[in-house]
Design an enzyme around this catalytic site. Structure first.
Site, PDB file in Angstrom:
ATOM      1  N   THR A  83      27.973   1.949 -50.423  1.00 30.25           N
ATOM      2  CA  THR A  83      27.912   0.701 -49.797  1.00 30.25           C
ATOM      3  C   THR A  83      26.316   0.233 -49.869  1.00 30.25           C
ATOM      4  O   THR A  83      25.808  -0.964 -50.125  1.00 30.25           O
ATOM      5  CB  THR A  83      28.653   0.289 -48.599  1.00 30.25           C
ATOM      6  OG1 THR A  83      29.888   0.782 -48.699  1.00 30.25           O
ATOM      7  CG2 THR A  83      28.485  -0.968 -48.051  1.00 30.25           C
ATOM      8  N   ALA A  84      25.494   1.331 -49.070  1.00 27.69           N
ATOM      9  CA  ALA A  84      24.128   0.852 -48.867  1.00 27.69           C
ATOM     10  C   ALA A  84      23.384   0.767 -50.389  1.00 27.69           C
ATOM     11  O   ALA A  84      22.643  -0.491 -50.402  1.00 27.69           O
ATOM     12  CB  ALA A  84      23.562   2.066 -48.220  1.00 27.69           C
ATOM     13  N   ILE A  89      28.907  13.683 -56.285  1.00 27.37           N
ATOM     14  CA  ILE A  89      28.670  13.887 -55.026  1.00 27.37           C
ATOM     15  C   ILE A  89      29.682  12.824 -54.233  1.00 27.37           C
ATOM     16  O   ILE A  89      30.544  12.984 -53.279  1.00 27.37           O
ATOM     17  CB  ILE A  89      27.346  13.436 -54.627  1.00 27.37           C
ATOM     18  CG1 ILE A  89      26.420  14.868 -55.170  1.00 27.37           C
ATOM     19  CG2 ILE A  89      27.171  13.445 -53.099  1.00 27.37           C
ATOM     20  CD1 ILE A  89      24.877  14.471 -54.800  1.00 27.37           C
ATOM     21  N   ALA A 116      35.295  -2.083 -42.164  1.00 25.51           N
ATOM     22  CA  ALA A 116      35.653  -3.391 -41.033  1.00 25.51           C
ATOM     23  C   ALA A 116      34.135  -3.971 -40.981  1.00 25.51           C
ATOM     24  O   ALA A 116      32.927  -2.944 -40.904  1.00 25.51           O
ATOM     25  CB  ALA A 116      36.054  -2.794 -39.829  1.00 25.51           C
ATOM     26  N   LYS A 171      39.095 -10.586 -40.310  1.00 26.86           N
ATOM     27  CA  LYS A 171      39.111  -9.875 -39.128  1.00 26.86           C
ATOM     28  C   LYS A 171      38.673 -10.832 -37.844  1.00 26.86           C
ATOM     29  O   LYS A 171      37.473 -11.398 -38.092  1.00 26.86           O
ATOM     30  CB  LYS A 171      38.226  -8.645 -39.158  1.00 26.86           C
ATOM     31  CG  LYS A 171      37.859  -8.104 -37.871  1.00 26.86           C
ATOM     32  CD  LYS A 171      36.779  -6.723 -38.080  1.00 26.86           C
ATOM     33  CE  LYS A 171      36.400  -6.321 -36.834  1.00 26.86           C
ATOM     34  NZ  LYS A 171      35.349  -5.004 -36.928  1.00 26.86           N
ATOM     35  N   LEU A 174      23.476   5.139 -43.975  1.00 28.63           N
ATOM     36  CA  LEU A 174      23.650   6.499 -43.307  1.00 28.63           C
ATOM     37  C   LEU A 174      22.378   7.289 -43.339  1.00 28.63           C
ATOM     38  O   LEU A 174      22.238   8.069 -42.410  1.00 28.63           O
ATOM     39  CB  LEU A 174      24.957   7.133 -43.693  1.00 28.63           C
ATOM     40  CG  LEU A 174      26.253   6.558 -43.892  1.00 28.63           C
ATOM     41  CD1 LEU A 174      27.374   7.345 -44.539  1.00 28.63           C
ATOM     42  CD2 LEU A 174      26.601   6.183 -42.300  1.00 28.63           C
ATOM     43  N   GLU A 180      32.285  -0.476 -33.269  1.00 30.68           N
ATOM     44  CA  GLU A 180      32.136  -2.308 -33.203  1.00 30.68           C
ATOM     45  C   GLU A 180      31.747  -2.496 -34.817  1.00 30.68           C
ATOM     46  O   GLU A 180      31.378  -3.367 -35.063  1.00 30.68           O
ATOM     47  CB  GLU A 180      31.278  -2.568 -32.452  1.00 30.68           C
ATOM     48  CG  GLU A 180      31.655  -2.758 -30.814  1.00 30.68           C
ATOM     49  CD  GLU A 180      32.603  -3.720 -30.585  1.00 30.68           C
ATOM     50  OE1 GLU A 180      32.686  -4.762 -31.713  1.00 30.68           O
ATOM     51  OE2 GLU A 180      33.192  -3.976 -29.444  1.00 30.68           O
ATOM     52  N   ILE A 182      27.694  -1.509 -41.507  1.00 29.90           N
ATOM     53  CA  ILE A 182      27.377  -2.363 -43.028  1.00 29.90           C
ATOM     54  C   ILE A 182      26.493  -3.741 -42.454  1.00 29.90           C
ATOM     55  O   ILE A 182      25.619  -3.926 -43.205  1.00 29.90           O
ATOM     56  CB  ILE A 182      28.667  -2.818 -43.334  1.00 29.90           C
ATOM     57  CG1 ILE A 182      29.548  -1.608 -43.902  1.00 29.90           C
ATOM     58  CG2 ILE A 182      28.581  -3.940 -44.417  1.00 29.90           C
ATOM     59  CD1 ILE A 182      30.826  -1.759 -44.246  1.00 29.90           C
TER      60      ILE A 182
HETATM   61  C1  FAD Z   1      33.958   7.828 -39.816  1.00 29.04           C
HETATM   62  C2  FAD Z   1      33.107   6.623 -40.337  1.00 29.04           C
HETATM   63  C3  FAD Z   1      33.607   5.356 -40.015  1.00 29.04           C
HETATM   64  C4  FAD Z   1      32.987   4.117 -40.580  1.00 29.04           C
HETATM   65  N1  FAD Z   1      33.568   2.765 -40.472  1.00 29.04           N
HETATM   66  C5  FAD Z   1      32.906   1.956 -40.526  1.00 29.04           C
HETATM   67  C6  FAD Z   1      33.281   0.567 -40.491  1.00 29.04           C
HETATM   68  O1  FAD Z   1      34.283   0.285 -40.033  1.00 29.04           O
HETATM   69  N2  FAD Z   1      32.306  -0.374 -40.687  1.00 29.04           N
HETATM   70  C7  FAD Z   1      30.997  -0.316 -40.781  1.00 29.04           C
HETATM   71  O2  FAD Z   1      30.270  -1.304 -41.011  1.00 29.04           O
HETATM   72  N3  FAD Z   1      30.626   1.165 -41.133  1.00 29.04           N
HETATM   73  C8  FAD Z   1      31.453   2.072 -41.146  1.00 29.04           C
HETATM   74  N4  FAD Z   1      31.005   3.452 -41.125  1.00 29.04           N
HETATM   75  C9  FAD Z   1      29.684   3.434 -41.941  1.00 29.04           C
HETATM   76  C10 FAD Z   1      29.657   2.916 -43.370  1.00 29.04           C
HETATM   77  O3  FAD Z   1      30.713   4.096 -43.920  1.00 29.04           O
HETATM   78  C11 FAD Z   1      28.393   3.293 -43.982  1.00 29.04           C
HETATM   79  O4  FAD Z   1      27.392   2.464 -43.481  1.00 29.04           O
HETATM   80  C12 FAD Z   1      28.535   2.844 -45.537  1.00 29.04           C
HETATM   81  O5  FAD Z   1      29.658   3.336 -46.114  1.00 29.04           O
HETATM   82  C13 FAD Z   1      27.138   3.142 -46.334  1.00 29.04           C
HETATM   83  O6  FAD Z   1      26.952   4.576 -46.691  1.00 29.04           O
HETATM   84  P1  FAD Z   1      26.091   4.898 -47.558  1.00 29.04           P
HETATM   85  O7  FAD Z   1      26.084   4.008 -48.762  1.00 29.04           O
HETATM   86  O8  FAD Z   1      24.878   4.975 -46.666  1.00 29.04           O
HETATM   87  O9  FAD Z   1      26.346   6.392 -47.842  1.00 29.04           O
HETATM   88  P2  FAD Z   1      27.337   7.262 -48.871  1.00 29.04           P
HETATM   89  O10 FAD Z   1      28.589   6.230 -48.970  1.00 29.04           O
HETATM   90  O11 FAD Z   1      27.743   8.562 -48.407  1.00 29.04           O
HETATM   91  O12 FAD Z   1      26.858   6.949 -50.259  1.00 29.04           O
HETATM   92  C14 FAD Z   1      25.660   7.950 -50.475  1.00 29.04           C
HETATM   93  C15 FAD Z   1      25.452   7.715 -52.127  1.00 29.04           C
HETATM   94  O13 FAD Z   1      24.297   8.503 -52.560  1.00 29.04           O
HETATM   95  C16 FAD Z   1      24.833   9.160 -53.610  1.00 29.04           C
HETATM   96  N5  FAD Z   1      24.117  10.640 -53.577  1.00 29.04           N
HETATM   97  C17 FAD Z   1      23.636  11.491 -52.669  1.00 29.04           C
HETATM   98  N6  FAD Z   1      22.938  12.480 -52.894  1.00 29.04           N
HETATM   99  C18 FAD Z   1      22.830  12.107 -54.343  1.00 29.04           C
HETATM  100  C19 FAD Z   1      21.941  12.918 -54.962  1.00 29.04           C
HETATM  101  N7  FAD Z   1      21.444  14.167 -54.787  1.00 29.04           N
HETATM  102  N8  FAD Z   1      21.619  12.410 -56.404  1.00 29.04           N
HETATM  103  C20 FAD Z   1      22.301  11.061 -56.754  1.00 29.04           C
HETATM  104  N9  FAD Z   1      23.243  10.709 -55.916  1.00 29.04           N
HETATM  105  C21 FAD Z   1      23.169  11.152 -54.617  1.00 29.04           C
HETATM  106  C22 FAD Z   1      26.070   9.550 -53.347  1.00 29.04           C
HETATM  107  O14 FAD Z   1      26.771   9.899 -54.715  1.00 29.04           O
HETATM  108  C23 FAD Z   1      26.559   8.173 -53.064  1.00 29.04           C
HETATM  109  O15 FAD Z   1      26.624   7.144 -54.092  1.00 29.04           O
HETATM  110  C24 FAD Z   1      31.640   4.533 -41.220  1.00 29.04           C
HETATM  111  C25 FAD Z   1      31.367   5.638 -41.094  1.00 29.04           C
HETATM  112  C26 FAD Z   1      31.864   6.742 -40.736  1.00 29.04           C
HETATM  113  C27 FAD Z   1      31.417   7.997 -40.938  1.00 29.04           C
END
Ligand code: FAD
Length: 495
Positions: free
Chosen positions: A15-16, A42, A50, A78, A327, A336, A340
């Site tokens: 998502t990020a 990965i 949400a 929501k 993250l 809450e 996102i």
């Molecule tokens: C239990 C839980 C519930 C949640 N519920 C909510 C919610 O309801 N509402 C909300 O706003 N937020 C929620 N969050 C937070 C939300 O899930 C994250 O903020 C959001 O999904 C963003 O994640 P991200 O993109 O930072 O990380 P990730 O989804 O982990 O993405 C990481 C990316 O980096 C890539 N990557 C990693 N290492 C490498 C590498 N070495 N080489 C190439 N690519 C790599 C992966 O393949 C992936 O594409 C929740 C989090 C958790 C833990």
């Protein structure tokens, strides 16, 4: 350091990563070369579905059509979060996104309610909020006068897909591959390039770390450091999955407290996302799994996944030529639904502070300060739910009730208790109504109110309040059901 920034490398496509790609390409695409690297091997964290209302603004800024987005992501609406068993076992209240009552410049509605309640008014604080009443009745509509305050539930992986298509159409180049090495410049430690498992070296001027909890660039490479908040937000694990939807999708998230954590229920058009967030110090993974399974909202669709995390924030979200989003920049548990939102605001902030002419210390410092201010206020709001409990049935809840809290939050609670004043600080996401709804919902009832309230005749006040809440109920009743509204407006079957 002062070289113009042309090449932007986004590491990670969750998502990020895709929110960053969409935001930067929409606003600055024509003047930048943007690449995004993600690894299917990965994968993504697989949760996070949400949101909070400012997401509407984010989409407007990116010219994203709401119906198209909701259809593509199995989205629903929501109106708030239903908290169950928080103040005490058996308690229930909704933190809704709506306005409660009517504002007066010198004293918010809560002052009038406190007085009337003390005189025997039957209505709860939530009876004066249209969104809250609509949520309770399972109703929903988008109205302009008054404007409905709402957010979304959506499928996270479909959202990333949706934003990928959007970003690629704006020139973002995606590379599938695993980053196995990160190289830095020997003179200043700035990131120079990332090397993929295929051997390809991708150079960049600015790197956006969206690699999730691992923080591949910001932490594993730049060793930025992490401020740990687990003394206040002790949950460190989650078990998550999806179930079939046993009935119509509710227009709110459920957050059901259990003996050492809580379980979310996020209703989408064709399934429910659910997960149990817990503290491994107070409940074993095995017992957590049992609690989770015992409280499923429907038939399981997928094998549950277990996630481990540490609540806190990266000491600097922006360090050298690397900006952490999502993250990798920190995590406040999802009570809450604010992660996102933080990604969205950080991506927009990055566009505002974009270092086209090189990285300037003052720019970086201001970006980091604004990011800290924002996340710390959210932290306080989330801690409030744990601190303001009267539960003493388990060691977990006793710890929460008795723990020391940040001074900033202690001040807010005392102020509300003693004066009924709640407020929205500058740059803060949660309105005064959110603070007062949660505090009242968790049994913090002010002991005083503004003196102006006494200038109003007692009987007139109560009569007015009763009529007001009746009117809210009537207005909620005539709305369509959430299910009918979704079917007509954005059903995935129409996609
Ligand atoms: C239990 C839980 C519930 C949640 N519920 C909510 C919610 O309801 N509402 C909300 O706003 N937020 C929620 N969050 C937070 C939300 O899930 C994250 O903020 C959001 O999904 C963003 O994640 P991200 O993109 O930072 O990380 P990730 O989804 O982990 O993405 C990481 C990316 O980096 C890539 N990557 C990693 N290492 C490498 C590498 N070495 N080489 C190439 N690519 C790599 C992966 O393949 C992936 O594409 C929740 C989090 C958790 C833990």
């Amino acid at each position: 350091m002062n070289l113009p920034i042309k090449k932007v490398v986004i590491a990670g496509g969750g998502t990020a990563g895709w929110m960053a790609a969409a935001t930067i390409s929409h606003h600055l695409g024509p003047v930048l070369d943007i690449r995004l690297i993600e690894s299917e091997e990965i994968g993504t964290v697989g949760v996070g579905e949400a949101t909070v209302p400012p997401m509407q603004t984010f989409h407007k800024l990116l010219n994203i059509d709401e119906q198209e987005f909701l259809r593509a992501t199995q989205g629903t609406f929501k109106l708030g979060i239903n908290f169950e068993n928080w103040g005490q076992k058996g308690d229930e209240y909704i933190h809704s996104f709506g306005i409660t009552g009517k504002e007066l410049w010198m004293a918010d509605f809560v002052h009038f309610w406190v007085k009337a309640k003390g005189m025997g008014l039957k209505q709860d604080y939530g009876d004066f909020c249209l969104e809250l009443q609509a949520a309770k009745m399972g109703k929903f509509a988008i109205t302009e006068n008054p404007r409905t305050n709402y957010a979304y539930h959506f499928n996270a992986s479909l959202y990333a897909k949706f934003l990928r298509k959007y970003s690629e159409a704006r020139g973002v180049r995606r590379t599938e591959g695993k980053i196995v090495e990160v190289a830095t410049h020997s003179d200043n430690g700035f990131i120079k390039s990332v090397t993929l498992a295929s051997g390809e070296v991708v150079e960049g001027d600015l790197f956006i770390d969206c690699t999730g909890f691992r923080g591949l660039l910001i932490e594993q490479t730049l060793h930025t450091g992490y401020e740990d908040w687990s003394q206040w937000l002790l949950n460190d694990s989650a078990i998550a999955s999806q179930t079939k939807n046993p009935g119509p999708a509710l227009p709110y998230t459920r957050a059901v407290a259990h003996q050492a954590g809580w379980q979310w229920h996020i209703p989408l058009q064709s399934r429910i996302g659910t997960g149990f967030v817990y503290c491994s110090k107070y409940i074993s993974d095995e017992d957590a799994r049992k609690t989770f399974i015992d409280n499923l909202p429907g038939e399981l669709i997928n094998e549950p996944i277990v996630l481990k995390f540490k609540t806190g924030r990266r000491k600097k979200s922006w360090n050298k030529n690397c900006i952490a989003l999502g993250l990798s920049s920190g995590f406040i548990e999802p009570l809450e639904s604010t992660s996102i939102h933080l990604i969205m605001n950080s991506a927009l902030r990055l566009v505002r502070f974009f270092p086209s002419n090189g990285i300037q210390e003052a720019n970086v410092a201001e970006y980091n300060q604004q990011t800290v201010n924002e996340i710390e206020r959210i932290r306080d709001f989330v801690i409030l739910h744990y601190k303001a409990t009267e539960r003493d049935d388990t060691p977990y809840w006793r710890y929460c009730r008795d723990m020391a809290i940040p001074e900033t939050l202690a001040h807010r609670i005392n102020l509300f208790k003693e004066t009924a004043i709640a407020y929205k600080a500058e740059g803060e996401i949660f309105f005064m109504d959110s603070w007062s709804q949660v505090m009242i919902g968790q049994r913090i009832i002010p002991s005083a109110y503004h003196p102006y309230v006494d200038a109003i005749n007692h009987q007139d006040l109560c009569k007015y309040m009763e009529e007001f809440s009746e009117d809210i109920k009537k207005r909620a009743m005539v709305l369509p059901s959430h299910e009918d509204f979704v079917r007509a407006y954005c059903s995935e079957n129409d996609a």
